[in-house]
Design a protein around this motif. Structure first.
Motif, PDB file in Angstrom:
ATOM      1  N   ASP A 249       0.861  -1.184  -0.224  1.00 10.35           N
ATOM      2  CA  ASP A 249       0.082   0.098   0.101  1.00 10.35           C
ATOM      3  C   ASP A 249       0.970   1.319  -0.061  1.00 10.35           C
ATOM      4  OD1 ASP A 249      -2.190  -1.676  -0.025  1.00 10.35           O
ATOM      5  OD2 ASP A 249      -2.930  -0.895   2.091  1.00 10.35           O
ATOM      6  N   VAL A 250       1.992   1.384   0.951  1.00 13.04           N
ATOM      7  CA  VAL A 250       2.697   2.420   0.995  1.00 13.04           C
ATOM      8  C   VAL A 250       3.601   2.480  -0.477  1.00 13.04           C
ATOM      9  CG1 VAL A 250       4.903   3.329   2.157  1.00 13.04           C
ATOM     10  CG2 VAL A 250       3.234   2.099   3.366  1.00 13.04           C
ATOM     11  N   ALA A 251       3.957   1.370  -1.157  1.00 11.70           N
ATOM     12  CA  ALA A 251       4.818   1.524  -2.244  1.00 11.70           C
ATOM     13  C   ALA A 251       3.980   1.605  -3.414  1.00 11.70           C
ATOM     14  CB  ALA A 251       5.566   0.358  -2.444  1.00 11.70           C
ATOM     15  N   ARG A 252       2.570   1.898  -3.417  1.00 15.47           N
ATOM     16  CA  ARG A 252       1.699   1.748  -4.229  1.00 15.47           C
ATOM     17  C   ARG A 252       1.742   0.786  -5.661  1.00 15.47           C
ATOM     18  NH1 ARG A 252       6.173   3.114  -6.147  1.00 15.47           N
ATOM     19  NH2 ARG A 252       6.688   4.860  -7.231  1.00 15.47           N
ATOM     20  N   TYR A 253       1.972  -0.461  -4.966  1.00 17.84           N
ATOM     21  CA  TYR A 253       2.073  -1.603  -6.067  1.00 17.84           C
ATOM     22  C   TYR A 253       1.002  -1.768  -7.051  1.00 17.84           C
ATOM     23  CZ  TYR A 253       2.881  -6.315  -7.662  1.00 17.84           C
ATOM     24  OH  TYR A 253       2.803  -7.331  -8.580  1.00 17.84           O
ATOM     25  N   TYR A 330       5.809  11.367 -13.206  1.00 14.80           N
ATOM     26  CA  TYR A 330       6.890  10.142 -12.686  1.00 14.80           C
ATOM     27  C   TYR A 330       7.595  10.462 -11.510  1.00 14.80           C
ATOM     28  CZ  TYR A 330      10.675   6.860 -12.504  1.00 14.80           C
ATOM     29  OH  TYR A 330      11.595   5.872 -12.003  1.00 14.80           O
ATOM     30  N   ILE A 331       8.511  11.612 -11.902  1.00  6.43           N
ATOM     31  CA  ILE A 331       9.519  11.911 -10.824  1.00  6.43           C
ATOM     32  C   ILE A 331       8.814  12.497  -9.423  1.00  6.43           C
ATOM     33  CG2 ILE A 331      11.160  13.613 -10.389  1.00  6.43           C
ATOM     34  CD1 ILE A 331      11.836  13.535 -13.351  1.00  6.43           C
ATOM     35  N   ASP A 332       7.842  13.122  -9.770  1.00  7.06           N
ATOM     36  CA  ASP A 332       7.057  13.656  -8.704  1.00  7.06           C
ATOM     37  C   ASP A 332       6.400  12.570  -7.904  1.00  7.06           C
ATOM     38  OD1 ASP A 332       5.347  16.161  -7.407  1.00  7.06           O
ATOM     39  OD2 ASP A 332       3.769  14.749  -7.788  1.00  7.06           O
ATOM     40  N   ASP A 333       5.713  11.523  -8.468  1.00  9.79           N
ATOM     41  CA  ASP A 333       5.420  10.285  -7.770  1.00  9.79           C
ATOM     42  C   ASP A 333       6.491   9.713  -6.931  1.00  9.79           C
ATOM     43  OD1 ASP A 333       3.556   7.894  -7.248  1.00  9.79           O
ATOM     44  OD2 ASP A 333       5.271   6.909  -8.205  1.00  9.79           O
ATOM     45  N   VAL A 334       7.816   9.457  -7.501  1.00  6.72           N
ATOM     46  CA  VAL A 334       8.604   8.880  -6.818  1.00  6.72           C
ATOM     47  C   VAL A 334       9.048   9.621  -5.646  1.00  6.72           C
ATOM     48  CG1 VAL A 334      11.013   8.017  -7.038  1.00  6.72           C
ATOM     49  CG2 VAL A 334       9.533   7.717  -8.771  1.00  6.72           C
ATOM     50  N   THR A 337       6.454   9.147  -3.031  1.00  8.73           N
ATOM     51  CA  THR A 337       6.286   7.870  -2.393  1.00  8.73           C
ATOM     52  C   THR A 337       7.655   7.809  -1.498  1.00  8.73           C
ATOM     53  OG1 THR A 337       5.000   7.252  -4.284  1.00  8.73           O
ATOM     54  CG2 THR A 337       6.204   5.368  -3.014  1.00  8.73           C
ATOM     55  N   THR A 338       8.744   8.196  -1.761  1.00  6.78           N
ATOM     56  CA  THR A 338       9.939   8.097  -1.155  1.00  6.78           C
ATOM     57  C   THR A 338       9.793   8.901   0.157  1.00  6.78           C
ATOM     58  OG1 THR A 338      11.424   8.011  -2.881  1.00  6.78           O
ATOM     59  CG2 THR A 338      12.629   8.354  -1.162  1.00  6.78           C
ATOM     60  N   THR A 339       9.556  10.129   0.184  1.00  9.44           N
ATOM     61  CA  THR A 339       9.463  11.006   1.278  1.00  9.44           C
ATOM     62  C   THR A 339       8.564  10.697   2.220  1.00  9.44           C
ATOM     63  OG1 THR A 339       8.509  12.874   0.269  1.00  9.44           O
ATOM     64  CG2 THR A 339      10.816  12.681   0.230  1.00  9.44           C
ATOM     65  N   ARG A 340       7.238  10.452   1.851  1.00  9.86           N
ATOM     66  CA  ARG A 340       6.010  10.213   2.551  1.00  9.86           C
ATOM     67  C   ARG A 340       6.290   8.666   3.244  1.00  9.86           C
ATOM     68  NH1 ARG A 340       0.367  10.721   1.613  1.00  9.86           N
ATOM     69  NH2 ARG A 340       0.691  10.625  -0.870  1.00  9.86           N
ATOM     70  N   GLY A 341       6.604   7.655   2.017  1.00  7.72           N
ATOM     71  CA  GLY A 341       6.798   6.235   2.499  1.00  7.72           C
ATOM     72  C   GLY A 341       7.726   5.715   3.487  1.00  7.72           C
ATOM     73  N   THR A 669       1.024   6.654  -2.854  1.00  6.44           N
ATOM     74  CA  THR A 669       1.302   6.108  -1.831  1.00  6.44           C
ATOM     75  C   THR A 669       0.499   6.276  -0.725  1.00  6.44           C
ATOM     76  OG1 THR A 669       2.908   5.844   0.234  1.00  6.44           O
ATOM     77  CG2 THR A 669       2.702   7.912  -0.949  1.00  6.44           C
ATOM     78  N   VAL A 670       0.032   5.337   0.061  1.00  6.12           N
ATOM     79  CA  VAL A 670      -1.066   5.263   1.054  1.00  6.12           C
ATOM     80  C   VAL A 670      -0.586   4.932   2.496  1.00  6.12           C
ATOM     81  CG1 VAL A 670      -3.456   4.580   1.731  1.00  6.12           C
ATOM     82  CG2 VAL A 670      -2.783   5.169  -0.835  1.00  6.12           C
TER      83      VAL A 670
END
Length: 766
Positions: A249-253, A330-334, A337-341, A669-670
């Motif tokens: 969930d965190v990694a938005r798989y 895409y870059i924004d998503d990474v 996901t990196t900073t919040r996850g 990321t959730v």
């Protein structure tokens, strides 16, 4: 008539009720969605005519504040939350009315329109505070926010204090219990008694493995031997399968991109996403140190020289995100996901401007932007660009069959070179690669598993600041480095590569005040049913404060000191008296602490839909425990009987059954799932072919058939599904129901089995 019988039996046995509940609002998630996804579109396409900063209010409309789009302009309300048809903004960007076509000189991309539609459907959330608020002058004031951040609890070094001594001997051993007991005594509360044996055994099995115990495990349980049971469950490979689902969930798989191919009925596949999912499962089962787990997901290729290293699959964290064909998103998503996850920091909100609520200037965002713009994500159809990874077994027959089928597709592709079809004249070669080839390499057991990775560019990039998020309006170039909030010295990252390993090391350092706290809080929330910090992906100035700050720091410090071990952390929590309490309601305690923030009892927890599905298959005897599977459908005519974690996840066409049971869309990321009770859940339990199949399979088991009279059969079903014997009253009610249906020629036993499988007692942990 079957439906009527099911309803009757649901009422008889007190089963799950189709009560409609309003979904929990999440203002912080809404604000984050606006800042990350919506504001960049408005900045690029709308602000030149409809913003205060440009001193332009054409048509009387402002779109740089919530009050602007809600109040609207000369033509009326621009946005009606939740109402696409009534929102003029949506009409305009769809170009559906020649009088309202915006922007006036060109039409937005389909994906951009989809984002705006999703925003309106979510209720058109805006920033945490209206941009037109009287306190606007302080929003984004980085000097003020930096002063606040220096005092904020989450940015202070982790400091473990000595757990307080308490008067109750049973609560004076485990450090967790000492902190919790002391907090309870501050408000004159006492903890609850221990849970009953059956409740605790079920709780442990589901929390550690996601699977139910059998009735023998319940009967043989002894509180004095709980440690042995915990150790057994931690060593079961089901542990990694269960805990991987939380991280996914965190990694938005997902197994697909967010983009849909309009000339086919299939989404764009990520054929090797499953190797990332399997990497997560393996990591948790091996108890890989979490700081190593973090580093590998960001920079495994920079940590090993092996071209087939299993760890390369970790790069799916970067490689399987949405926005395959939109590099900036895409870059924004990474970044998000990196900073919040990993750190619960909302850095992506600084894409268009200095963060309005956190000490994160825009330059920090573009320092991270430079890191991820220094890598390239290969197109999924170019399978040879993805490295084969070791550790998967294939039979010679599987390999030969795969090679034969791939050769046939390659031949078809070669014969189609230069051809196009469809209204958009799409390349037939591209279509074949996206469909036949992708499906083969994803689904065929003989296909070599590969890592969905990213490749280093020849030369790393330093990114300019995109002023107001507009990539055509470039400002100061900033070096690749860490957030100044966490690295005041602003040491620049390596010039030899993208800097991903430097970033990973900075995140996973023992002295990073966020990373261990965030991970410990995530684990605590999954086991206890509520978090120490109620905003698990936001530890910033807008996030919640911890209910037990000293306990959180003690857990984080202990986690670091003991090698960042997930299994050790889980064991310590579940062995505590705090975890082992009864969930029974106590009115006097609830009057003091209605939300159970102080943990005076255990929280009653509902199984996730994945656990409900797996448990159903398990008690019926139909669960396939094959590990490290390729993705398979969870429902439909050809549904898999493997664990739900191995199910196919379509990011574009999100599974409606999963959504009905609160599985989040894997578009970002959730941190935690909502929990709602809606009619679709009960309707699925009563009418879905999957549930009906399992009920019928249960009454075909030898144990049921061998119990050739009514009472033993009732006992068999209760013991298989609920791990207990039926009460005399239950036996009588079910017996009367079966007898009544037999008199009119109906088969009642499958309905009895199905009703037990959908009962509250089955799907809730006490």
């Amino acid at each position: 008539m079957d439906f009527e019988f099911r309803v009757i039996l649901v009422i008889l046995l007190g089963m799950v009720s189709p009560v409609m509940a309003t979904p929990n609002g999440d203002a912080q998630a809404g604000a984050a969605f606006f800042e990350r996804r919506v504001r960049p579109i408005l900045v690029e396409h709308c602000y030149s005519c409809h913003s205060e900063v440009e001193d332009s209010r054409k048509g009387g409309l402002l779109l740089d504040r919530e009050s602007g789009w809600l109040d609207g302009g000369d033509s009326g309300k621009a946005v009606i939350p939740g109402n696409l048809a009534g929102s003029l903004l949506i009409t305009a960007v769809r170009y559906g009315d020649e009088d309202y076509e915006m922007p006036p000189k060109y039409q937005l991309e389909t994906q951009e329109v989809a984002v705006l539609e999703e925003w309106v459907k979510r209720g058109a959330p805006g920033p945490a505070e209206d941009m037109g608020d009287t306190e606007f002058s302080q929003l984004g004031d980085q000097e003020l926010l930096s002063r606040e951040a220096r005092e904020h609890w989450a940015f202070q070094p982790v400091a473990a204090s000595e757990p307080p001594r308490v008067s109750d001997g049973r609560w004076n051993g485990n450090a967790i219990d000492r902190f919790v007991y002391a907090k309870l005594k501050e408000v004159d509360l006492a903890p609850s008694s221990r849970a009953e044996e059956r409740d605790l055994v079920r709780r442990l099995y589901f929390d550690l493995t996601g699977l139910p115990p059998d009735v023998t495990a319940v009967r043989d349980f002894d509180h004095a031997e709980v440690g042995s049971l915990v150790d057994k469950l931690l060593e079961d490979t089901a542990f990694g399968e269960k805990w991987a689902r939380h991280w996914l969930d965190v990694a938005r798989y997902a197994d697909t991109d967010l983009t849909y191919r309009f000339d086919t009925e299939s989404p764009k596949y990520f054929p090797f996403a499953f190797t990332y999912r399997n990497y997560v499962i393996d990591s948790f089962n091996l108890d890989k140190p979490i700081h190593q787990f973090i580093r590998e997901q960001l920079a495994a290729d920079l940590m090993t020289e092996r071209k087939d290293a299993p760890e390369l699959a970790a790069l799916g964290f970067i490689g399987i995100g949405p926005h395959l064909n939109n590099r900036e998103d895409y870059i924004d998503d990474v970044i998000d996901t990196t900073t919040r996850g990993f750190m619960a920091v909302t850095a992506a909100c600084a894409r268009c401007h200095d963060h309005k609520y956190e000490a994160i200037p825009t330059e920090d965002y573009y320092s991270l932007h430079g890191i991820f713009s220094s890598v390239t994500r290969p197109q999924p159809t170019r399978i040879e660009e993805f490295p084969v990874i070791a550790g998967y077994e294939r039979t010679p027959e599987q390999l030969a069959d795969y090679q034969l089928k791939l050769a046939e597709i390659k031949k078809e592709i070669k014969a189609s070179e230069g051809k196009s079809e469809g209204p958009n004249k799409r390349s037939v070669v591209q279509k074949l690669e996206d469909t036949k080839q992708a499906e083969l390499v994803m689904n065929h057991e003989g296909a070599p598993p590969r890592a969905t990775w990213v490749k280093e560019n020849r030369e790393p990039k330093e990114s300019p600041v995109y002023i107001r998020g507009d990539r055509t309006n470039r400002g100061k170039v900033v070096p690749r480095r860490f957030l100044r909030l966490l690295d005041p010295e602003q040491e620049t990252f390596s010039r030899e590569n993208s800097g991903r390993l430097d970033l990973a090391n900075a995140i996973a350092r023992d002295d990073n005040p966020l990373t261990a706290r965030v991970f410990v809080n995530r684990v605590w929330g999954q086991l206890m049913g509520s978090y120490l910090v109620d905003t698990p992906s936001d530890f910033g100035l807008q996030g919640s404060r911890p209910t037990h700050p000293a306990l959180l720091d003690w857990l984080a410090a202990d986690f670091i000191e003991n090698g960042w071990s997930l299994k050790r952390l889980v064991r310590m929590i579940v062995m505590s008296e705090t975890y082992r309490q009864s969930s029974r309601h106590r009115a006097k305690a609830a009057a003091i602490d209605v939300e159970n923030d102080l943990f005076w009892r255990a929280n009653r927890k509902r199984l996730t839909v994945e656990a409900m599905r797996d448990a159903t298959l398990a008690v019926v005897g139909e669960l396939d425990r094959t590990e490290r599977s390729r993705p398979r459908p969870l429902w439909g005519e050809d549904y898999t009987k493997r664990r739900a974690v191995y199910g196919f996840v379509d990011r574009f066409n999100i599974d409606p059954t999963l959504r009905a049971f609160d599985v989040p869309a894997p578009t970002q990321t959730v941190g935690s799932r909502t929990e709602n009770t809606v009619p679709q859940q009960a309707l699925f339990a009563m009418n879905s072919p999957f549930m009906i199949d399992q009920a019928r399979a249960l009454v075909r088991q030898e144990g049921f058939i061998g119990a050739n009279s009514r009472v033993p059969r009732i006992e068999y079903l209760f013991e298989r599904v609920l791990q207990r014997a039926p009460s005399p009253e239950e036996t009588e009610r079910v017996g009367k129901f079966v007898a009544a249906q037999a008199r009119v020629g109906n088969q009642a036993w499958p309905l009895v089995a199905q009703s037990l499988l959908m009962s509250n007692e089955f799907i809730y942990l006490d």
